[in-house]
Design a protein around this motif. Structure first.
Motif, PDB file in Angstrom:
ATOM      1  N   UNK A  73     -23.749   6.009 -30.268  1.00 30.62           N
ATOM      2  CA  UNK A  73     -25.145   5.983 -30.366  1.00 30.62           C
ATOM      3  C   UNK A  73     -25.944   6.740 -29.273  1.00 30.62           C
ATOM      4  N   UNK A  74     -25.276   6.648 -27.877  1.00 33.67           N
ATOM      5  CA  UNK A  74     -26.039   7.377 -27.288  1.00 33.67           C
ATOM      6  C   UNK A  74     -25.813   9.150 -27.309  1.00 33.67           C
ATOM      7  N   UNK A  75     -24.826   9.373 -27.800  1.00 35.08           N
ATOM      8  CA  UNK A  75     -24.321  10.725 -28.227  1.00 35.08           C
ATOM      9  C   UNK A  75     -25.471  11.374 -29.200  1.00 35.08           C
ATOM     10  N   UNK A  76     -25.556  10.357 -30.208  1.00 33.53           N
ATOM     11  CA  UNK A  76     -26.470  10.781 -31.466  1.00 33.53           C
ATOM     12  C   UNK A  76     -28.022  10.817 -30.852  1.00 33.53           C
ATOM     13  N   UNK A  77     -28.263   9.965 -30.077  1.00 28.66           N
ATOM     14  CA  UNK A  77     -29.688  10.031 -29.453  1.00 28.66           C
ATOM     15  C   UNK A  77     -29.950  11.375 -28.859  1.00 28.66           C
ATOM     16  N   UNK A  78     -28.809  11.658 -28.182  1.00 31.90           N
ATOM     17  CA  UNK A  78     -28.818  13.081 -27.306  1.00 31.90           C
ATOM     18  C   UNK A  78     -29.106  14.093 -28.044  1.00 31.90           C
TER      19      UNK A  78
END
Length: 315
Positions: free
Chosen positions: A181-186
């Motif tokens: 999720x964190x990578x996608x948001x980035x």
């Protein structure tokens, strides 16, 4: 072994300091000039540089909870996390001063470290997965699905087992899907930064400069769908949270649009529909493979044996 553990403790302590600093500074950025550190809030700058790709505020606030899941994993993960948080703090100050190009570059580098976080989290589960599946199956699923696992029972391990299980215990603290999720948001944030730069620094027509990031996002989705389902299955078998976040963002983008008949709106709706189809297909494939092609069928090595075969950065 003492040096090995000391290095990990130092990295963990530094990571904790950076993590707390990130929470504090991100919170202060929400108050703008009232914080005494920033000239304006991040939301104010975002509203000043509105683009067609900018989602509604309710979608942007999904970012707030991402800092509630700190991660404890191998050396490479710790280093990547420290670099990621440093870049995040740097981006806040650059965006506050409206330095759009440096902010875009920083966001891109931050996204790169996001991918490294995902790599190390998935690699850690791959090398220890068979052992966890055999002896700690519940913990394995906690790692894949939940936020935090209870370490109370782990702390009762015998002293001579603690060194060999250090990594495994730490692994159980982190969400694999949370890192995704964190990578996608980035990635989405970088695409938004690119849109802002193109529209406000190059004078590109707003619809045209927003279509390009949408096209890039669609290419990323197709590339990831192929990689996760046909090439990286043993690494990312149960990572499924990427598509819901993209769906949330694109829904917010459509909700924020005032021209439902525009080319951008149609392209966004098409991308949203494709994301939904990919999500359904992903869940179906994961479910089928879970029953028909289980990941761990052979013998499992102990953590000590595994540690002897891995480079230090992966431990």
């Amino acid at each position: 072994m003492v040096n090995h553990d000391l290095a990990r403790v130092v990295l963990m302590f530094l990571g904790l300091i950076m993590f707390l600093a990130a929470i504090t500074i991100n919170s202060m950025s929400g108050f703008g000039a009232e914080s005494g550190v920033f000239q304006q809030s991040t939301e104010d700058v975002t509203l000043k540089y509105v683009t067609l790709f900018t989602p509604a505020n309710w979608a942007l606030h999904a970012y707030d909870w991402l800092y509630t899941t700190p991660a404890l994993l191998p050396y490479g993960f710790h280093v990547s996390m420290i670099a990621n948080i440093s870049l995040n703090i740097t981006w806040l100050f650059l965006f506050d001063k409206e330095l759009l190009l440096p902010a875009l570059i920083t966001s891109a580098l931050m996204t790169l470290t996001d991918y490294l976080l995902l790599f190390f989290s998935c690699h850690g589960l791959k090398i220890y997965g068979a052992w966890l599946n055999k002896y700690h199956n519940v913990d394995l699923w906690l790692f894949r699905v939940l936020t935090f696992s209870d370490l109370t029972e782990k702390q009762k391990l015998k002293t001579h087992h603690k060194s060999s299980l250090t990594f495994v215990i730490l692994v159980l603290n982190q969400v694999q899907n949370g890192v995704a999720v964190y990578a996608t948001w980035g990635s989405l944030s970088t695409v938004l930064n690119l849109t802002i730069y193109l529209q406000y620094q190059t004078g590109t027509f707003s619809c045209g400069c927003s279509l390009l990031p949408l096209l890039l996002l669609l290419m990323q989705l197709f590339a990831w769908f192929l990689l996760e389902n046909f090439y990286l299955d043993e690494h990312v078998r149960y990572v499924v949270t990427i598509y819901p976040l993209v769906i949330l963002w694109l829904t917010g983008t459509l909700n924020n649009s005032s021209s439902p008949e525009s080319l951008f709106y149609i392209f966004t709706a098409l991308t949203l529909a494709i994301s939904c189809v990919m999500f359904v297909a992903r869940v179906a494939l994961v479910t089928w493979r879970h029953h028909k092609r289980p990941l761990y069928t052979g013998p499992s090595m102990s953590p000590v044996e595994i540690a002897l075969t891995q480079r230090k950065i992966f431990l």
